[in-house]
Write a protein that holds these residues in place. Sequence first.
Motif, PDB file in Angstrom:
ATOM      1  N   LYS A  32      52.979  60.960  53.720  1.00 34.63           N
ATOM      2  CA  LYS A  32      54.188  61.789  53.616  1.00 34.63           C
ATOM      3  C   LYS A  32      55.435  60.898  53.559  1.00 34.63           C
ATOM      4  O   LYS A  32      56.344  61.125  52.767  1.00 34.63           O
ATOM      5  N   SER A  33      55.473  59.880  54.419  1.00 35.15           N
ATOM      6  CA  SER A  33      56.653  59.006  54.403  1.00 35.15           C
ATOM      7  C   SER A  33      56.297  57.529  54.286  1.00 35.15           C
ATOM      8  O   SER A  33      57.176  56.696  54.135  1.00 35.15           O
ATOM      9  N   LEU A  34      55.002  57.201  54.350  1.00 34.36           N
ATOM     10  CA  LEU A  34      54.609  55.784  54.298  1.00 34.36           C
ATOM     11  C   LEU A  34      53.729  55.510  53.086  1.00 34.36           C
ATOM     12  O   LEU A  34      52.868  56.326  52.742  1.00 34.36           O
ATOM     13  N   PRO A  35      53.925  54.357  52.435  1.00 34.24           N
ATOM     14  CA  PRO A  35      53.119  54.056  51.248  1.00 34.24           C
ATOM     15  C   PRO A  35      51.693  53.658  51.606  1.00 34.24           C
ATOM     16  O   PRO A  35      51.495  52.831  52.495  1.00 34.24           O
ATOM     17  N   LYS A  36      50.722  54.217  50.879  1.00 33.30           N
ATOM     18  CA  LYS A  36      49.342  53.798  51.158  1.00 33.30           C
ATOM     19  C   LYS A  36      49.126  52.340  50.746  1.00 33.30           C
ATOM     20  O   LYS A  36      48.209  51.689  51.245  1.00 33.30           O
ATOM     21  N   GLU A  37      49.984  51.833  49.851  1.00 36.51           N
ATOM     22  CA  GLU A  37      49.866  50.421  49.441  1.00 36.51           C
ATOM     23  C   GLU A  37      50.141  49.471  50.607  1.00 36.51           C
ATOM     24  O   GLU A  37      49.837  48.299  50.543  1.00 36.51           O
ATOM     25  N   ARG A  69      34.162  46.857  44.810  1.00 36.73           N
ATOM     26  CA  ARG A  69      35.384  47.650  44.643  1.00 36.73           C
ATOM     27  C   ARG A  69      35.500  48.651  45.787  1.00 36.73           C
ATOM     28  O   ARG A  69      34.530  49.323  46.130  1.00 36.73           O
ATOM     29  N   TYR A  70      36.700  48.712  46.356  1.00 35.27           N
ATOM     30  CA  TYR A  70      36.982  49.713  47.386  1.00 35.27           C
ATOM     31  C   TYR A  70      38.115  50.599  46.898  1.00 35.27           C
ATOM     32  O   TYR A  70      39.141  50.085  46.435  1.00 35.27           O
ATOM     33  N   ASP A  71      37.953  51.906  47.025  1.00 28.97           N
ATOM     34  CA  ASP A  71      39.039  52.833  46.708  1.00 28.97           C
ATOM     35  C   ASP A  71      39.725  53.199  48.019  1.00 28.97           C
ATOM     36  O   ASP A  71      39.224  54.031  48.785  1.00 28.97           O
ATOM     37  N   ILE A  72      40.876  52.566  48.261  1.00 29.82           N
ATOM     38  CA  ILE A  72      41.531  52.808  49.558  1.00 29.82           C
ATOM     39  C   ILE A  72      42.449  54.036  49.525  1.00 29.82           C
ATOM     40  O   ILE A  72      43.235  54.243  50.446  1.00 29.82           O
ATOM     41  N   SER A  77      60.478  46.446  30.355  1.00 29.89           N
ATOM     42  CA  SER A  77      60.239  45.140  30.982  1.00 29.89           C
ATOM     43  C   SER A  77      59.175  44.330  30.233  1.00 29.89           C
ATOM     44  O   SER A  77      58.876  43.199  30.610  1.00 29.89           O
ATOM     45  N   ILE A  78      58.597  44.938  29.190  1.00 26.13           N
ATOM     46  CA  ILE A  78      57.503  44.272  28.460  1.00 26.13           C
ATOM     47  C   ILE A  78      57.965  44.023  27.019  1.00 26.13           C
ATOM     48  O   ILE A  78      58.587  44.897  26.401  1.00 26.13           O
ATOM     49  N   GLY A  79      57.645  42.826  26.504  1.00 27.59           N
ATOM     50  CA  GLY A  79      58.056  42.475  25.135  1.00 27.59           C
ATOM     51  C   GLY A  79      57.305  43.286  24.086  1.00 27.59           C
ATOM     52  O   GLY A  79      56.289  43.922  24.384  1.00 27.59           O
ATOM     53  N   GLU A  80      57.807  43.196  22.835  1.00 24.59           N
ATOM     54  CA  GLU A  80      57.239  44.065  21.782  1.00 24.59           C
ATOM     55  C   GLU A  80      55.788  43.758  21.435  1.00 24.59           C
ATOM     56  O   GLU A  80      55.017  44.652  21.116  1.00 24.59           O
ATOM     57  N   LYS A  81      55.449  42.447  21.469  1.00 26.50           N
ATOM     58  CA  LYS A  81      54.061  42.114  21.107  1.00 26.50           C
ATOM     59  C   LYS A  81      53.376  41.426  22.278  1.00 26.50           C
ATOM     60  O   LYS A  81      52.738  40.383  22.131  1.00 26.50           O
ATOM     61  N   GLU A  82      53.547  41.996  23.439  1.00 31.02           N
ATOM     62  CA  GLU A  82      53.059  41.332  24.646  1.00 31.02           C
ATOM     63  C   GLU A  82      51.834  42.062  25.209  1.00 31.02           C
ATOM     64  O   GLU A  82      51.734  43.277  25.120  1.00 31.02           O
ATOM     65  N   TYR A  83      50.919  41.289  25.794  1.00 28.29           N
ATOM     66  CA  TYR A  83      49.825  41.878  26.563  1.00 28.29           C
ATOM     67  C   TYR A  83      50.183  41.739  28.042  1.00 28.29           C
ATOM     68  O   TYR A  83      50.778  40.735  28.444  1.00 28.29           O
ATOM     69  N   PHE A  84      49.827  42.733  28.836  1.00 29.52           N
ATOM     70  CA  PHE A  84      50.176  42.706  30.257  1.00 29.52           C
ATOM     71  C   PHE A  84      49.063  43.349  31.083  1.00 29.52           C
ATOM     72  O   PHE A  84      48.283  44.162  30.574  1.00 29.52           O
ATOM     73  N   GLY A  85      49.032  42.992  32.348  1.00 29.05           N
ATOM     74  CA  GLY A  85      48.032  43.579  33.243  1.00 29.05           C
ATOM     75  C   GLY A  85      48.540  44.879  33.843  1.00 29.05           C
ATOM     76  O   GLY A  85      49.748  45.064  34.005  1.00 29.05           O
ATOM     77  N   VAL A  86      47.617  45.777  34.156  1.00 27.31           N
ATOM     78  CA  VAL A  86      47.938  46.960  34.962  1.00 27.31           C
ATOM     79  C   VAL A  86      46.928  46.976  36.104  1.00 27.31           C
ATOM     80  O   VAL A  86      45.715  46.892  35.865  1.00 27.31           O
ATOM     81  N   LEU A  87      47.424  47.030  37.328  1.00 28.11           N
ATOM     82  CA  LEU A  87      46.524  47.048  38.495  1.00 28.11           C
ATOM     83  C   LEU A  87      46.864  48.260  39.345  1.00 28.11           C
ATOM     84  O   LEU A  87      48.027  48.441  39.738  1.00 28.11           O
ATOM     85  N   LEU A  88      45.883  49.089  39.605  1.00 28.37           N
ATOM     86  CA  LEU A  88      46.103  50.219  40.497  1.00 28.37           C
ATOM     87  C   LEU A  88      45.893  49.731  41.930  1.00 28.37           C
ATOM     88  O   LEU A  88      44.798  49.256  42.265  1.00 28.37           O
ATOM     89  N   PRO A  89      46.928  49.832  42.736  1.00 27.47           N
ATOM     90  CA  PRO A  89      46.823  49.234  44.077  1.00 27.47           C
ATOM     91  C   PRO A  89      45.873  49.960  45.020  1.00 27.47           C
ATOM     92  O   PRO A  89      45.553  49.453  46.085  1.00 27.47           O
ATOM     93  N   ASP A  90      45.380  51.135  44.607  1.00 31.27           N
ATOM     94  CA  ASP A  90      44.326  51.828  45.376  1.00 31.27           C
ATOM     95  C   ASP A  90      43.000  51.094  45.288  1.00 31.27           C
ATOM     96  O   ASP A  90      42.142  51.265  46.138  1.00 31.27           O
ATOM     97  N   ASP A  91      42.813  50.391  44.179  1.00 33.20           N
ATOM     98  CA  ASP A  91      41.528  49.744  43.916  1.00 33.20           C
ATOM     99  C   ASP A  91      41.583  48.284  44.333  1.00 33.20           C
ATOM    100  O   ASP A  91      42.293  47.479  43.731  1.00 33.20           O
ATOM    101  N   ILE A  92      40.831  47.974  45.368  1.00 29.63           N
ATOM    102  CA  ILE A  92      40.757  46.585  45.828  1.00 29.63           C
ATOM    103  C   ILE A  92      39.428  46.034  45.319  1.00 29.63           C
ATOM    104  O   ILE A  92      38.371  46.636  45.563  1.00 29.63           O
ATOM    105  N   ILE A  93      39.497  44.927  44.584  1.00 32.52           N
ATOM    106  CA  ILE A  93      38.267  44.322  44.059  1.00 32.52           C
ATOM    107  C   ILE A  93      38.127  42.925  44.664  1.00 32.52           C
ATOM    108  O   ILE A  93      39.033  42.092  44.536  1.00 32.52           O
ATOM    109  N   ILE A  94      37.011  42.731  45.349  1.00 33.17           N
ATOM    110  CA  ILE A  94      36.802  41.444  46.022  1.00 33.17           C
ATOM    111  C   ILE A  94      35.744  40.650  45.260  1.00 33.17           C
ATOM    112  O   ILE A  94      34.601  41.077  45.136  1.00 33.17           O
ATOM    113  N   HIS A  95      36.162  39.496  44.737  1.00 36.86           N
ATOM    114  CA  HIS A  95      35.226  38.600  44.059  1.00 36.86           C
ATOM    115  C   HIS A  95      35.869  37.224  43.962  1.00 36.86           C
ATOM    116  O   HIS A  95      37.101  37.119  43.935  1.00 36.86           O
ATOM    117  N   GLU A  96      35.010  36.200  43.939  1.00 39.91           N
ATOM    118  CA  GLU A  96      35.527  34.823  43.813  1.00 39.91           C
ATOM    119  C   GLU A  96      36.479  34.690  42.637  1.00 39.91           C
ATOM    120  O   GLU A  96      37.558  34.120  42.746  1.00 39.91           O
TER     121      GLU A  96
END
Length: 307
Positions: free
Chosen positions: A22-27, A254-257, A119-138
Amino acid sequence: MDIIKAVIPAAGLGTRFLPYTKSLPKEMLPLLNKPAIQHIVEECLKSGVNNFIMITNKSKYALEEHFDYNLELELILKEKDQEKLLSGIKKIIKASRFTYVRQYEPLGLGHAVLMAKHSIGEKEYFGVLLPDDIIIHEQPGLDQLIKIAKQEKASVIAVQEVPAECVSAYGVISIKKQLTPKLFQVSSLVEKPSQKDAPSNLAIVGRYVLSSKIFNSLEEIGTYAQGELQLTDAINHMAQNGEKVFAYKVQGTRYDIGTPIGWIKAIIGTALQNPSYAGQIREFLSELDTPQSFMFNNSKNISNKEL
Ligand code: UTP
């Protein structure tokens, strides 16, 4: 092809975690002593990405505070000779650049990503990360995708196999061509299909590398399915309009927090992988079978070490 920017959509309502959200971010939910969002930022930095565009709303001010100096606290810690407790997060702040963009209304993940267009250039590739999804790997999840995006010069989405009876909880890919055991070219994406209509059991997880062409698709779709603009619809639009889209079976746990149970699993899972915590957590879990000993034995001190 340089990929140095990540969009982190964090403006959702978090209804699955109410009333906490309600008032605090799950992130800011902690996994041991670090908030989830710090895990996400660290994953990016380890993948060579240090320019962050966070999509936020009015209850997410704590994210900005976390990635800022706290001079008063630093001074107090210095007097106590404990400055090193903040050295990890200070290193992250120094290495990164943060931009915060408000999404005034929660009009969907696609709409949140569209907020980053300027914030992204016209011919740019960028990452999108959903902060709910925590992925643990080397090898960080984002880094795995970046390698494929560079190799194929195309957008890549992360997928993981899920049991057939769970597909209706996910977006699922339809495969055009399988290139390797882990790499697929995508023909389309289906959001939350029924088990019998699912084109595969490869579910989309919260990591993407996208071409800036996604913004054209988001704008062209323009319609809001059930009041929301969906990212999967826009990726579908790209795939069906001549843009190659790949899916990569990302390695890691993967954990869905986004739900209390997912968060609890993430805490236990990360603690068991951490030598500073693993022994005591295992001991505690075994003590749960004998409640009396648990009651008298639960005040052991776990030191404040970084994960
Ligand atoms: P989710 O649907 O998983 O998260 O969105 P949510 O909306 O926060 O939570 P629930 O479903 O109500 O419990 C996936 C990601 O997209 C972001 C969320 O913050 C989350 O990281 N998102 C979603 C936005 O930034 N804006 C939106 O309008 C919707």
